[in-house]
Design a protein around this motif. Structure first.
Motif, PDB file in Angstrom:
ATOM      1  N   THR A 173       0.812  -1.213   0.000  1.00 29.84           N
ATOM      2  CA  THR A 173       0.000   0.000   0.000  1.00 29.84           C
ATOM      3  C   THR A 173       0.850   1.270   0.000  1.00 29.84           C
ATOM      4  OG1 THR A 173      -0.123  -0.101   2.415  1.00 29.84           O
ATOM      5  CG2 THR A 173      -1.906  -1.159   1.188  1.00 29.84           C
ATOM      6  N   THR A 174       2.158   1.110  -0.185  1.00 27.53           N
ATOM      7  CA  THR A 174       3.065   2.260  -0.173  1.00 27.53           C
ATOM      8  C   THR A 174       3.408   2.683  -1.596  1.00 27.53           C
ATOM      9  OG1 THR A 174       5.158   1.019  -0.216  1.00 27.53           O
ATOM     10  CG2 THR A 174       4.075   1.288   1.935  1.00 27.53           C
ATOM     11  N   ASP A 175       4.240   3.702  -1.717  1.00 30.63           N
ATOM     12  CA  ASP A 175       4.656   4.171  -3.041  1.00 30.63           C
ATOM     13  C   ASP A 175       6.067   3.704  -3.405  1.00 30.63           C
ATOM     14  OD1 ASP A 175       6.053   5.763  -1.289  1.00 30.63           O
ATOM     15  OD2 ASP A 175       5.329   7.668  -2.071  1.00 30.63           O
ATOM     16  N   THR A 176       6.597   2.733  -2.637  1.00 28.89           N
ATOM     17  CA  THR A 176       7.893   2.140  -2.965  1.00 28.89           C
ATOM     18  C   THR A 176       7.761   0.624  -2.972  1.00 28.89           C
ATOM     19  OG1 THR A 176       8.591   2.116  -0.642  1.00 28.89           O
ATOM     20  CG2 THR A 176       9.208   4.045  -1.945  1.00 28.89           C
ATOM     21  N   ALA A 177       8.662  -0.042  -3.691  1.00 30.94           N
ATOM     22  CA  ALA A 177       8.610  -1.496  -3.806  1.00 30.94           C
ATOM     23  C   ALA A 177       8.851  -2.168  -2.455  1.00 30.94           C
ATOM     24  CB  ALA A 177       9.630  -1.978  -4.817  1.00 30.94           C
ATOM     25  N   CYS A 178       8.308  -3.350  -2.303  1.00 34.42           N
ATOM     26  CA  CYS A 178       8.513  -4.182  -1.126  1.00 34.42           C
ATOM     27  C   CYS A 178       9.197  -5.468  -1.589  1.00 34.42           C
ATOM     28  CB  CYS A 178       7.164  -4.500  -0.482  1.00 34.42           C
ATOM     29  SG  CYS A 178       7.260  -5.678   0.884  1.00 34.42           S
ATOM     30  N   ARG A 179      10.146  -5.938  -0.805  1.00 28.76           N
ATOM     31  CA  ARG A 179      10.838  -7.189  -1.129  1.00 28.76           C
ATOM     32  C   ARG A 179      10.747  -8.099   0.081  1.00 28.76           C
ATOM     33  NH1 ARG A 179      16.416  -9.104  -1.089  1.00 28.76           N
ATOM     34  NH2 ARG A 179      16.927  -7.236   0.106  1.00 28.76           N
ATOM     35  N   TYR A 180      10.334  -9.345  -0.145  1.00 30.95           N
ATOM     36  CA  TYR A 180      10.224 -10.294   0.962  1.00 30.95           C
ATOM     37  C   TYR A 180      10.593 -11.689   0.501  1.00 30.95           C
ATOM     38  CZ  TYR A 180       5.535 -11.157  -1.048  1.00 30.95           C
ATOM     39  OH  TYR A 180       4.486 -11.446  -1.888  1.00 30.95           O
ATOM     40  N   ALA A 181      10.884 -12.534   1.470  1.00 30.68           N
ATOM     41  CA  ALA A 181      11.202 -13.935   1.194  1.00 30.68           C
ATOM     42  C   ALA A 181      10.071 -14.808   1.713  1.00 30.68           C
ATOM     43  CB  ALA A 181      12.511 -14.331   1.865  1.00 30.68           C
ATOM     44  N   VAL A 182       9.801 -15.864   0.975  1.00 30.73           N
ATOM     45  CA  VAL A 182       8.841 -16.880   1.402  1.00 30.73           C
ATOM     46  C   VAL A 182       9.625 -18.167   1.601  1.00 30.73           C
ATOM     47  CG1 VAL A 182       6.829 -18.236   0.716  1.00 30.73           C
ATOM     48  CG2 VAL A 182       6.928 -15.794   0.174  1.00 30.73           C
ATOM     49  N   ILE A 183       9.527 -18.723   2.798  1.00 29.51           N
ATOM     50  CA  ILE A 183      10.222 -19.968   3.128  1.00 29.51           C
ATOM     51  C   ILE A 183       9.150 -20.989   3.464  1.00 29.51           C
ATOM     52  CG2 ILE A 183      11.864 -21.093   4.683  1.00 29.51           C
ATOM     53  CD1 ILE A 183      11.950 -17.399   4.697  1.00 29.51           C
ATOM     54  N   LEU A 184       9.172 -22.126   2.776  1.00 26.16           N
ATOM     55  CA  LEU A 184       8.123 -23.112   3.068  1.00 26.16           C
ATOM     56  C   LEU A 184       8.653 -24.530   3.019  1.00 26.16           C
ATOM     57  CD1 LEU A 184       6.813 -24.772   0.419  1.00 26.16           C
ATOM     58  CD2 LEU A 184       5.949 -22.520  -0.094  1.00 26.16           C
ATOM     59  N   THR A 185       7.989 -25.366   3.772  1.00 30.57           N
ATOM     60  CA  THR A 185       8.222 -26.819   3.731  1.00 30.57           C
ATOM     61  C   THR A 185       6.873 -27.491   3.637  1.00 30.57           C
ATOM     62  OG1 THR A 185       8.143 -26.992   6.147  1.00 30.57           O
ATOM     63  CG2 THR A 185      10.312 -26.705   5.149  1.00 30.57           C
ATOM     64  N   ARG A 186       6.860 -28.638   2.994  1.00 32.25           N
ATOM     65  CA  ARG A 186       5.619 -29.402   2.886  1.00 32.25           C
ATOM     66  C   ARG A 186       5.409 -30.176   4.174  1.00 32.25           C
ATOM     67  NH1 ARG A 186       3.155 -29.197  -1.659  1.00 32.25           N
ATOM     68  NH2 ARG A 186       1.814 -30.959  -1.210  1.00 32.25           N
ATOM     69  N   THR A 187       4.150 -30.241   4.618  1.00 32.01           N
ATOM     70  CA  THR A 187       3.841 -31.000   5.837  1.00 32.01           C
ATOM     71  C   THR A 187       3.384 -32.415   5.516  1.00 32.01           C
ATOM     72  OG1 THR A 187       1.585 -30.108   5.824  1.00 32.01           O
ATOM     73  CG2 THR A 187       3.227 -28.953   7.156  1.00 32.01           C
ATOM     74  N   THR A 188       2.816 -32.593   4.329  1.00 33.21           N
ATOM     75  CA  THR A 188       2.343 -33.906   3.900  1.00 33.21           C
ATOM     76  C   THR A 188       2.120 -33.851   2.401  1.00 33.21           C
ATOM     77  OG1 THR A 188       0.696 -35.649   4.296  1.00 33.21           O
ATOM     78  CG2 THR A 188      -0.121 -33.391   4.249  1.00 33.21           C
ATOM     79  N   GLN A 189       1.917 -34.978   1.809  1.00 29.94           N
ATOM     80  CA  GLN A 189       1.622 -35.022   0.366  1.00 29.94           C
ATOM     81  C   GLN A 189       0.121 -35.057   0.181  1.00 29.94           C
ATOM     82  OE1 GLN A 189       3.777 -34.802  -2.172  1.00 29.94           O
ATOM     83  NE2 GLN A 189       5.438 -34.601  -0.700  1.00 29.94           N
ATOM     84  N   PRO A 190      -0.411 -34.296  -0.825  1.00 33.36           N
ATOM     85  CA  PRO A 190      -1.852 -34.345  -1.068  1.00 33.36           C
ATOM     86  C   PRO A 190      -2.276 -35.697  -1.600  1.00 33.36           C
ATOM     87  CG  PRO A 190      -0.737 -32.964  -2.692  1.00 33.36           C
ATOM     88  CD  PRO A 190       0.290 -33.383  -1.697  1.00 33.36           C
TER      89      PRO A 190
END
Length: 197
Positions: A180-197
């Motif tokens: 919602t700002t007027d400058t770019a945002c940079r973030y990291a997403v870290i994930l692990t699977r908990t189970t298989q579908p």
């Protein structure tokens, strides 16, 4: 210079088609499960259209995969490293995917053999990317803001996150990543699977 969009369009096309065929779904069945039109799915599978982040969210939810997992599977063709060899991933060689609707840009940081998936996201000023709850099924995920400000909607709860802030996601719910700002945002997403579908 980074390799942006074009190489991934074909890989995303192949991955969506592979995931659909693995489930023995018709285009109509995937359209029903995802809420994405058959015509759009067909264009994506033929590599004629680069899906938006919202469309990828709907497709990944139908497949019971996270968006990161769906894109990481698409990017695997670029990484032949094995888990017994140290793999160096150069920034300039990284495939990046850009959402044609919002300019949201995603770069996979880890290779396919690493036990956690880490992606770097650049969210332009004013961009808003919603995902359905099913896109977060079967994963544990942390969002870590690196630069800028992220307005994160976790169901009905809204969090303002600044550089250095993290949020560990709980049970799947609808989520929105917004800048919602007027400058770019940079973030990291870290994930692990908990189970298989």
């Amino acid at each position: 210079m980074s390799n942006i969009v074009d190489p991934l369009v074909g890989q995303i096309a192949a991955r969506v088609r592979t995931e659909r065929e693995r489930r023995r779904w018709t285009l109509a069945q995937l359209a029903d499960a995802s809420g994405v039109s058959q015509a759009m799915i067909s264009r994506i599978e033929r590599g004629e259209s680069s899906p938006t982040a919202v469309v990828l969210g709907k497709l990944s939810a139908a497949f019971q995969l996270s968006v990161s997992s769906l894109l990481a599977l698409a990017e695997r063709a670029q990484d032949d490293a094995t888990d017994t060899v140290a793999a160096v991933h150069r920034r300039d060689d990284a495939a990046e995917w850009r959402d044609p609707a919002t300019g949201y840009q995603r770069r996979q940081v880890t290779g396919p053999h690493f036990p956690a998936e880490i992606a770097e996201i650049r969210l332009p000023a004013g961009a808003r990317v919603p995902y359905p709850a099913a896109a977060f099924a079967f994963v544990r995920q942390v969002v870590w803001v690196l630069d800028g400000h992220l307005t994160f909607h976790d169901g009905d709860t809204v969090h303002g996150l600044d550089a250095g802030d993290t949020i560990e996601l709980g049970e799947p719910t609808e989520r929105v990543f917004a800048n919602t700002t007027d400058t770019a945002c940079r973030y990291a997403v870290i994930l692990t699977r908990t189970t298989q579908p």
